[in-house]
Each structure stands twice: as C-alpha cells, then as structure tokens.
Motif scaffolding. Structure first.
Motif, mmCIF file in Angstrom:
data_model
loop_
_atom_site.group_PDB
_atom_site.id
_atom_site.type_symbol
_atom_site.label_atom_id
_atom_site.label_comp_id
_atom_site.label_asym_id
_atom_site.label_seq_id
_atom_site.Cartn_x
_atom_site.Cartn_y
_atom_site.Cartn_z
ATOM 1 N N SER A 128 -2.466 10.063 -2.450
ATOM 2 C CA SER A 128 -2.128 9.483 -1.147
ATOM 3 C C SER A 128 -0.883 10.174 -0.615
ATOM 4 O O SER A 128 0.049 10.489 -1.369
ATOM 5 C CB SER A 128 -1.888 7.971 -1.251
ATOM 6 O OG SER A 128 -0.714 7.695 -1.974
ATOM 7 N N ASN A 155 1.857 9.716 2.605
ATOM 8 C CA ASN A 155 2.324 8.878 3.688
ATOM 9 C C ASN A 155 3.453 9.613 4.415
ATOM 10 O O ASN A 155 4.509 9.896 3.840
ATOM 11 C CB ASN A 155 2.823 7.534 3.164
ATOM 12 C CG ASN A 155 3.019 6.521 4.260
ATOM 13 O OD1 ASN A 155 2.070 5.862 4.674
ATOM 14 N ND2 ASN A 155 4.234 6.386 4.732
ATOM 15 N N ARG A 208 -14.391 5.614 4.688
ATOM 16 C CA ARG A 208 -14.070 4.645 3.633
ATOM 17 C C ARG A 208 -15.338 3.881 3.280
ATOM 18 O O ARG A 208 -15.573 2.757 3.716
ATOM 19 C CB ARG A 208 -12.970 3.690 4.104
ATOM 20 C CG ARG A 208 -12.469 2.727 3.015
ATOM 21 C CD ARG A 208 -11.878 3.508 1.855
ATOM 22 N NE ARG A 208 -11.193 2.639 0.914
ATOM 23 C CZ ARG A 208 -11.748 2.194 -0.219
ATOM 24 N NH1 ARG A 208 -12.990 2.524 -0.523
ATOM 25 N NH2 ARG A 208 -11.031 1.442 -1.040
ATOM 26 N N ARG A 261 -1.084 8.330 7.356
ATOM 27 C CA ARG A 261 -1.359 8.092 5.939
ATOM 28 C C ARG A 261 -2.772 8.544 5.604
ATOM 29 O O ARG A 261 -3.735 8.174 6.293
ATOM 30 C CB ARG A 261 -1.191 6.613 5.591
ATOM 31 C CG ARG A 261 -1.541 6.256 4.148
ATOM 32 C CD ARG A 261 -1.361 4.772 3.892
ATOM 33 N NE ARG A 261 -1.834 4.379 2.578
ATOM 34 C CZ ARG A 261 -1.113 4.475 1.463
ATOM 35 N NH1 ARG A 261 0.130 4.939 1.531
ATOM 36 N NH2 ARG A 261 -1.607 4.092 0.304
ATOM 37 N N LEU A 284 -3.342 0.226 -4.962
ATOM 38 C CA LEU A 284 -4.488 0.560 -4.123
ATOM 39 C C LEU A 284 -5.227 -0.714 -3.751
ATOM 40 O O LEU A 284 -5.417 -1.601 -4.587
ATOM 41 C CB LEU A 284 -5.436 1.517 -4.867
ATOM 42 C CG LEU A 284 -6.756 1.874 -4.189
ATOM 43 C CD1 LEU A 284 -6.497 2.687 -2.936
ATOM 44 C CD2 LEU A 284 -7.647 2.648 -5.149
ATOM 45 N N GLU A 307 0.815 -1.207 0.000
ATOM 46 C CA GLU A 307 0.000 0.000 0.000
ATOM 47 C C GLU A 307 0.857 1.269 0.000
ATOM 48 O O GLU A 307 0.399 2.321 -0.435
ATOM 49 C CB GLU A 307 -0.937 -0.002 1.210
ATOM 50 C CG GLU A 307 -2.039 -1.043 1.123
ATOM 51 C CD GLU A 307 -3.032 -0.943 2.260
ATOM 52 O OE1 GLU A 307 -4.147 -0.476 2.028
ATOM 53 O OE2 GLU A 307 -2.668 -1.325 3.388
ATOM 54 N N GLU A 358 -5.632 9.120 2.227
ATOM 55 C CA GLU A 358 -5.964 8.819 0.827
ATOM 56 C C GLU A 358 -7.267 9.499 0.456
ATOM 57 O O GLU A 358 -8.165 9.658 1.291
ATOM 58 C CB GLU A 358 -6.141 7.317 0.615
ATOM 59 C CG GLU A 358 -4.926 6.468 0.811
ATOM 60 C CD GLU A 358 -5.267 4.997 0.624
ATOM 61 O OE1 GLU A 358 -5.242 4.523 -0.521
ATOM 62 O OE2 GLU A 358 -5.583 4.337 1.628
ATOM 63 N N TYR A 359 -7.373 9.866 -0.826
ATOM 64 C CA TYR A 359 -8.645 10.373 -1.342
ATOM 65 C C TYR A 359 -8.812 9.895 -2.774
ATOM 66 O O TYR A 359 -7.903 10.023 -3.607
ATOM 67 C CB TYR A 359 -8.710 11.899 -1.311
ATOM 68 C CG TYR A 359 -9.970 12.432 -1.972
ATOM 69 C CD1 TYR A 359 -11.193 12.365 -1.319
ATOM 70 C CD2 TYR A 359 -9.934 12.942 -3.271
ATOM 71 C CE1 TYR A 359 -12.346 12.813 -1.920
ATOM 72 C CE2 TYR A 359 -11.087 13.398 -3.887
ATOM 73 C CZ TYR A 359 -12.294 13.329 -3.213
ATOM 74 O OH TYR A 359 -13.445 13.766 -3.820
ATOM 75 N N GLN A 360 -9.990 9.333 -3.065
ATOM 76 C CA GLN A 360 -10.355 8.896 -4.408
ATOM 77 C C GLN A 360 -11.624 9.628 -4.816
ATOM 78 O O GLN A 360 -12.642 9.584 -4.114
ATOM 79 C CB GLN A 360 -10.597 7.387 -4.441
ATOM 80 C CG GLN A 360 -11.249 6.858 -5.710
ATOM 81 C CD GLN A 360 -10.285 6.828 -6.875
ATOM 82 O OE1 GLN A 360 -9.297 6.103 -6.847
ATOM 83 N NE2 GLN A 360 -10.558 7.611 -7.911
ATOM 84 N N TYR A 412 -6.789 10.683 -7.821
ATOM 85 C CA TYR A 412 -6.476 9.955 -6.593
ATOM 86 C C TYR A 412 -5.179 10.518 -6.028
ATOM 87 O O TYR A 412 -4.242 10.851 -6.779
ATOM 88 C CB TYR A 412 -6.304 8.456 -6.879
ATOM 89 C CG TYR A 412 -5.717 7.670 -5.726
ATOM 90 C CD1 TYR A 412 -6.514 7.235 -4.680
ATOM 91 C CD2 TYR A 412 -4.356 7.379 -5.690
ATOM 92 C CE1 TYR A 412 -5.966 6.526 -3.616
ATOM 93 C CE2 TYR A 412 -3.805 6.675 -4.628
ATOM 94 C CZ TYR A 412 -4.613 6.254 -3.591
ATOM 95 O OH TYR A 412 -4.076 5.564 -2.537
#
Length: 814
Positions: free
Chosen positions: A695, A697, A757, A711, A159, A153, A713-715, A693
């Motif tokens: 991410s 980290n 999520r 961390r 993903l 990841e 994330e966005y989609q 998208y």
C-alpha cells in the motif's frame, strides 16, 4: 500452577534487584490551581544544539518521564492547547546524576477555544514500544478531518476486507478496543461505528500482534486499541460529523460527540446513526465429476444480493470523582440495528454436453433485528502519585436478535415446465447474556520496573431457536429437519502476572496468564430429531515474553523480540448446530464440536530512526477455525471447522517518508507464505501459497487549508485453507478543505476508481467437485463528509477505560 509459582518467585527476585538502569529524567506539571494536566506534549531537546531527543505525553497525574537517555544536558519544552509554552532550565545527566527530577512545572493559561488552538509539537507518526506499535494520529496531517476507520487503514499492517473484516498482517481474528473497552460490534456495524468516530478525537492507535498478559488471551491475530483524547477540566465541548456515500446505492453515517465536565463529575456521550444499502452480484460455479474423473454435471448460479439496514448506536458515560485519587464510573451502551436482505437466485444444472437438466429460481427475503445493551460500573483508585492503581469492573451485557425468513423456490425441468415449488418460512430468535467482573493492579517499582496482576471471571448464557415450516401445494407442515433449540453456557476464569524492567539499553517484559474454561451445550431436539448434549473443561497457560535492545543512545537502531501464546474461542453463533438454508442447493450450519484455536506467535523487528521498520513474524496455529465446505449428493454445505495445523510466516516493511514539507509518503509492504494441513471430511487438505501486499499513501498539503490524498493498494492471490482468493487492487482519492476558522472540515473522496476491488476465488478440496466464484461489490463510490468541533478543550482527570467482558463481547456476531 507450578509454572505460576515459578514465575512468582522469579518476579519476587526481580523486585529485589537493584541493577543500574540508563539515564532517566522525570517530572510533573500542573496548572496554576495545582490540577495535574494530562496529554500535554513534552519535547526533550539537547541544550547545546536543541536536537529533539524524544517526545512524550503527560499522564493523568501530570507525570512524564524519559528513559534510556545518554549522558548530556537537556531542555524540557511543554506545549498544551490553551496554555503558554514552557521551556525549562538546563538539566544535566551524568554518572553522578543518573536520574534527574525536573522541578514542578506550572503552566500559565492562554487561549482555550478549539478554533484558535494550535499544536506546537508532535510525536513521530510511528513509535515502537517493546510490546506494541503506537501510531500517533495527529502526526499525519492527512488524518485531520478523517474518521477512525480511515486512520486505521493508514496504519501499518491493517487491512479492511470488503465485508468489513479487519485483518492484521494478513490474518483475521483481530480484537478491536476503544480506550481498552470492547467495541461490541463486528463486520459492517463495526465499520460504520469506526467511520462515525472523528480521527481528530483520537490520540493514538496501539497495534499489538503479541499483546501482554494483561490483555485477554483471545484474538490470534492480535489487538488494536484506539486511545481517544480525553477533555476533562470544567467546560463543554463536542463534535459533529455528517457523511453521505453514493455508489450504486446510497449510504450515510452521522455522529454527535458531547463532553460536559464539572469539578466533581464528567458526562460524555456519543450518538451514531446511519443507513446502509449495497449489493453483491455473485456467481458460483460447481463442476461435478464421476469416480473416473470424467465430467458428470455442472451447476451454475447467480445471486443478486441487496442488503439494507438502519442503525442507531449510543454511548453514555458518567465519571464521579470521589477524591483526587478515586473515580467511580458508569457506562451504558445501546445499539439498534434493523435490516432487510433480498436475494434473487437463478441456477441451472447442466449435463456434460451443456444441456439444461434443471432450472431453479428462488426469491429469498429476510427481515432481521439486532439489539445490544451493555452496562458497566467501574472504580479506579490511585494508590500513590507514582502510578500505582487498582481498577475494578463489573459488566452486564445483553444481545437480542430475530430473523424472519421467507424462501420461495421454483424448480423447472429441462423443457421449462414447473416441476416443483415450495415456500420455506423460518423464524430464528436468539438471546445472549454475559456477566463479567475483573480487577487489575499496577505497581511501578522504581529503577525502570513495573509489576501488574489481575483477575477476571465471566459467565455467558445463550439461547437460540429455529422454527421452520415448509409449504407445498398449499399445505404447510413443520420442518423438523431444520427446527430445533440450542442452549449454551460458558464460564471463564482468568488470572495474570506481568513484570517489566529496564537494564541499561535492554528492556525486558514477561508475563503469564492462566485461564480455565467450562462449557456445556444442549440441542433440545423435537418429535423427529433426538436431542444431544456436550460439555467440556480445559485449562491453559499463556506465557508472553518481550525483549528490546536500544543499540545506540539516539535510538537510531532498536531491535525487539516477542513471543506470545494466544487462543481464539468460537463465536457463540458458530456453536449453534442448526442447519439454515441459503437456497435449495446451499446450506449453512454451525458446529458444536468446534475446539478452541491455539497459536504460538514469534516476532523479530528492527526500527531505524523511528521511520523505517522491518518485522519478521512466524505463527504456528493448532485447530484454526475456518469456513469449511463440503459437497454431499450435490448439496453444498458451509460450516465452521477446525483446521488441524497451519503456519504463517511474513516479512513486512513500513516507512513514513517526508519527501517534502508538503508531501508525506507512507509505505507498507508485506510478503509471506501460508500453509494448511488437515483431514477435511472425505479429503486431505494440504494447501500452501506465497502472497504479497503493498500500500502507498501519498499525503499532500496544498496550502490555505487544502489537502489531498492518493492511496493505492494491491493484494496478490492468497491461499486460505480451502480457498484461493484471487488478487485485487484499488485506487482511492480524497480532497479536503479546512473551513469555519479551522474548526470544520469538508472532504470529498472517491474509492475504487477503476472498480478493481473484486472478490473472486477458487474452492479446493471438494470430493469429485471443482468450484469457483466471482462477484462484484458496491465498492466504487463517492463520499462527502462534513465535521465540526465546538466548545472548549481543557484537560485534567482520567476517564476509566476498562471493561470486564471484552473477549466475550467480541465473540458475538450481528
């Protein structure tokens, strides 16, 4: 075959060329007993100012090399756990000496215990090769004490969906290998297995969006190959990992890895055991319309799904060293995975005025079992000390599953009175057997060139049965509409050629893989339903081409172009034509008419100083296999289908930024557009949309063995055939502490802190119907893990890492 002949002639001509390559430095290292050492860290520095020019690992025979070097004088530094550090005398490269051989290096022994070992040099986190991206797992401190899944990841472009599906650059259809061997698993089982492998046991992760011809042509999105560290000198070592997760329900994943190495043989084993409990709270809405598009009725359904499972997965391998050049190996894998699934359904049918016409309550229970056995025998023979070898594999693979279903349905009228009830019982046994064999030949040709060739044959046999009964008013009858038996046989024969060569600052690699597929299937039918048969044969060529230009001698700028043609064959279960009820208004079926998917993939990338990488990718797919959805008289049918044409274009950027000595930032961003065009049942599919998208980290080293990770994330919304999948985001935190003199790691992590999520979306292209769904998943959870390494770490011989049935095993779902 004309293309094969032309390519063979091209290869032969290329072998005769004696073109000048760039400056090159080679060497070999052993221990004091003249045993070669694999995986030692080789650091190349300029002699004048000790600037690091490159980092490499020694091969199985102890050899190492650096190519495309500038004219200069260099030093070679060698570091390896358990041995003293070595620094060579200066080595000069110029026009008179374009290729230099470093004198044999013999390392002197030092301390070899894991708990006392330190690594004195590391490769960069991301390395770009002509045909793959290489992630050096140890180069990111946050990976220490983590799992293989967490390391994946953190890798660029990878993903993990909530259902355990890995995607590469936004595309599904990724094949996952460990040491060039298939994982044998998919979905949640693959996810649990990767969680059980410590990242400390991983050397590199290879990401190939366009794999070379040596790899199977299957896998439209590409291949991920996890290369483990191999401890092979006499000794005993291992690791144990324990993990417990608590969300709304509990989960656990635990593993034990052991290696026993003697002079003439090596034994290695991995045992992985776990349990999984989770939930999905799913809401589905369907809005039916009249031909004049006025509202007709609506359907609203809530399903509370509770899956639970137990799993035990074991791997045992033995390598016997017939000589210094020949290794005979046997590998056995086994998996047991029993599970249960309870679904409580409540649904209502409403008229346009929102009055209740019908209410449906269903209680669905399933008990399943899944087992797998894989038996591999392999032979590796090194033809010389330059890297020439031949590898032969033979595989026998079995899969067995059984699924017992009980669906209780109760239908009430608008007044709340029971109008109808029934009980559907189903028994679905399935057996899959695979026989496969392959051989691979590699020949380095000098002057920076390499030739590869190989062959493979595989035969797969499947047997699926569905036996359903329906009980109404206490009377049980066989349901011949749902009961049947399906047999399927498939043969695949393949051969490939691959050639690579370096011309100064230009690297080229081209290959061609030929595959022939023959298949036949038969639905046997029953007393009410007629049987049917089908057969098909197709021949395909899969060319690959790679070109890389090292713009400057320090590799500050590297441009790479790649092209490859790929195929995705259907999962074996997808070809099964049986209709399986999920509830009274929702059915799933396979599709024996599925065609293989073909894609042409192009990539252009730029790397700046190895830490900032930009990639432009384009893919054109024909007959892509996707879930397709159809409404027939108010009944919802889900089945795999071919989407005639689809295109994907994306621009991605990844960077590893050392913000401070104690703080590393890993950034990945991707923006793209997907489009799909196809005739689909009674409708014409023409969907397209942009997506992005990102991410971030953040890896923090807090001192005294403490580390932390943040961390995010966005989609965005993304179109996928008939589906519009809504946006989601997540924030994860982790804190770890080295304990037990750095041999152990204790880690606590929290995932999806803000419970964002989700899995929501809209279903398009349904005849006279609008539909959407939304669901909550068991994604917000805390995990406590403990890992510990023990024994000695020494290294010499190479463990075999091949198999003859990779793509076939990756087409089995569990």
């Amino acid at each position: 075959m004309k293309s094969f002949s032309a390519l063979l002639i091209l290869f032969i001509n290329a072998l005769l060329l004696q073109g000048q390559s760039g400056f090159q430095l080679t060497g070999k290292l052993t221990d004091e007993q003249d045993m070669p050492i694999e995986l030692a860290t080789i650091v190349l520095k300029t002699a004048r100012d000790t600037v690091v020019v490159g980092v490499a690992y020694s091969e199985a025979n102890g050899a190492y090399s650096f190519t495309e070097l500038a004219e200069n004088t260099y030093l070679v530094e060698v570091s390896y756990v358990g041995f003293e550090k070595f620094v060579s005398s200066p080595v000069k490269l110029d026009q008179n000496t374009p290729v230099a051989q470093v004198p044999l290096i013999q390392l002197k022994p030092g301390v070899a215990l894991l708990k006392e070992a330190t690594v004195t040099a590391k490769a960069p986190y991301i390395q770009r090769k002509i045909d793959r991206t290489v992630v050096n797992v140890d180069a990111l401190i946050a990976n220490a004490g983590s799992s293989a899944l967490e390391a994946l990841e953190r890798s660029p472009g990878i993903l993990l969906d909530p259902d355990g599906t890995l995607k590469l650059k936004g595309r599904a259809g990724v094949l996952v290998f460990i040491d060039d061997k298939p994982t044998y698993l998919s979905g949640s089982e693959l996810e649990n297995y990767l969680k059980a492998i410590p990242a400390d046991n991983i050397k590199q992760i290879e990401i190939m969006t366009n794999p070379p011809a040596r790899y199977e042509a299957a896998g439209n999105a590409g291949v991920i190959n996890i290369i483990t560290k191999r401890n092979k000198l006499p000794g005993f070592n291992g690791s144990v990992a324990l993990g417990f997760t608590r969300g709304q329900y509990s989960r656990s994943n635990n593993s034990l890895n052991l290696n026993i190495n003697r002079k003439k043989f090596s034994i290695y084993t991995n045992i992985n055991a776990g349990l999984s409990n989770s939930f999905q709270d799913l809401n589905i809405n369907r809005y039916y319309k009249n031909p004049d598009l006025t509202p007709s009725s609506s359907f609203s359904q809530n399903s509370y799904i509770q899956p639970s499972s137990r799993s035990v997965n074991a791997r045992l391998g033995v390598d016997y060293y017939l000589s210094d050049k020949t290794t005979l190996g046997v590998v056995v894998n086994g998996l047991l995975n029993p599970g249960k699934r309870h679904t409580a359904n409540f649904a209502a049918v409403l008229n346009p005025q929102q009055d209740t016409l019908q209410t449906i309550i269903a209680d669905n229970r399933q008990e399943s079992s899944f087992s797998n056995g894989t038996y591999n025998i392999n032979l590796r023979h090194n033809l010389d000390t330059l890297g020439s070898n031949i590898i032969v594999d033979a595989d026998y693979v079995t899969y067995s599953s059984d699924n017992d279903q009980v669906f209780k349905n109760y239908l009430y009228d608008g007044n709340g009175s029971l109008a109808y009830s029934d009980v559907i019982n189903g028994k679905l046994p399935s057996n899959i057997t695979i026989y496969a064999a392959k051989a691979d030949y590699t020949k380095p040709l000098g002057a920076g060139s390499r030739f590869e060739a190989g062959w493979k044959s595989a035969f797969t046999k499947t047997d699926n049965e569905a036996a359903y009964t329906n009980t109404v008013g206490g009377i049980t009858t066989i349901d011949y509409d749902l009961s049947n038996r399906f047999l399927y046989d498939e043969w695949i024969h393949a051969a490939y050629l691959n050639y690579a060569r370096t011309f100064g600052k230009i690297e080229l690699q081209l290959g061609l893989r030929a595959e022939t597929t023959t298949l036949k299937g038969a639905q046997l039918g029953n007393v009410e339903q007629p049987g049917s048969e089908f057969s098909r044969t197709y021949h395909n060529l899969f060319p690959t081409f790679f070109a890389s230009w090292h713009v400057d001698s320090l590799d500050h700028h590297v441009l790479t172009f790649s092209y490859g043609k790929r195929i995705d064959r259907p999962f074996f279960q997808q070809l099964n034509p049986f209709i399986s009820p999920l509830d009274k208004f929702t059915f799933y079926s396979g599709n024996p008419d599925l065609l293989p998917t073909f894609s042409n993939n192009i990539s252009l990338s730029h790397s700046f100083k190895g830490f900032l990488n930009t990639s432009l990718n384009y893919s054109k797919t024909i007959d892509g296999i996707n879930e397709t959805l159809e409404i027939v008289e108010g009944i919802y049918y889900s089945r795999p289908g071919n989407i005639a044409n689809s295109e994907a274009i994306s621009l991605s950027v990844d960077a590893t930024i050392p913000v401070a000595k104690w703080y590393n930032l890993i950034l990945y961003g991707e923006a793209g557009r997907l489009s799909f065009q196809s005739a689909l049942y009674t409708e014409q599919l023409n969907s397209a949309g942009n997506y992005h998208y990102i991410s971030l980290n953040n890896s923090l080293q807090l001192g005294k063995g403490w580390s932390a990770e943040i961390r995010g994330e966005y989609q965005s919304d993304i179109v996928y055939a008939q589906l519009l999948i809504k946006s989601w985001g997540t924030l994860n935190l982790a804190v770890s502490k080295k304990i037990l003199k750095d041999a152990g790691t204790l880690k606590i992590s929290a995932n999806d802190l803000f419970y964002t999520r989700r899995s929501d979306g809209i279903i398009n292209n349904l005849r006279l119907t609008d539909a959407d769904w939304n669901s909550d998943l068991d994604t917000r959870a805390a995990t406590l893990t403990f890992s510990y390494r023990f024994g000695k770490t020494e290294n010499s011989r190479r463990r075999h890492t091949g198999s003859g049935s990779e793509s076939e095993q990756n087409r089995v779902r569990n």
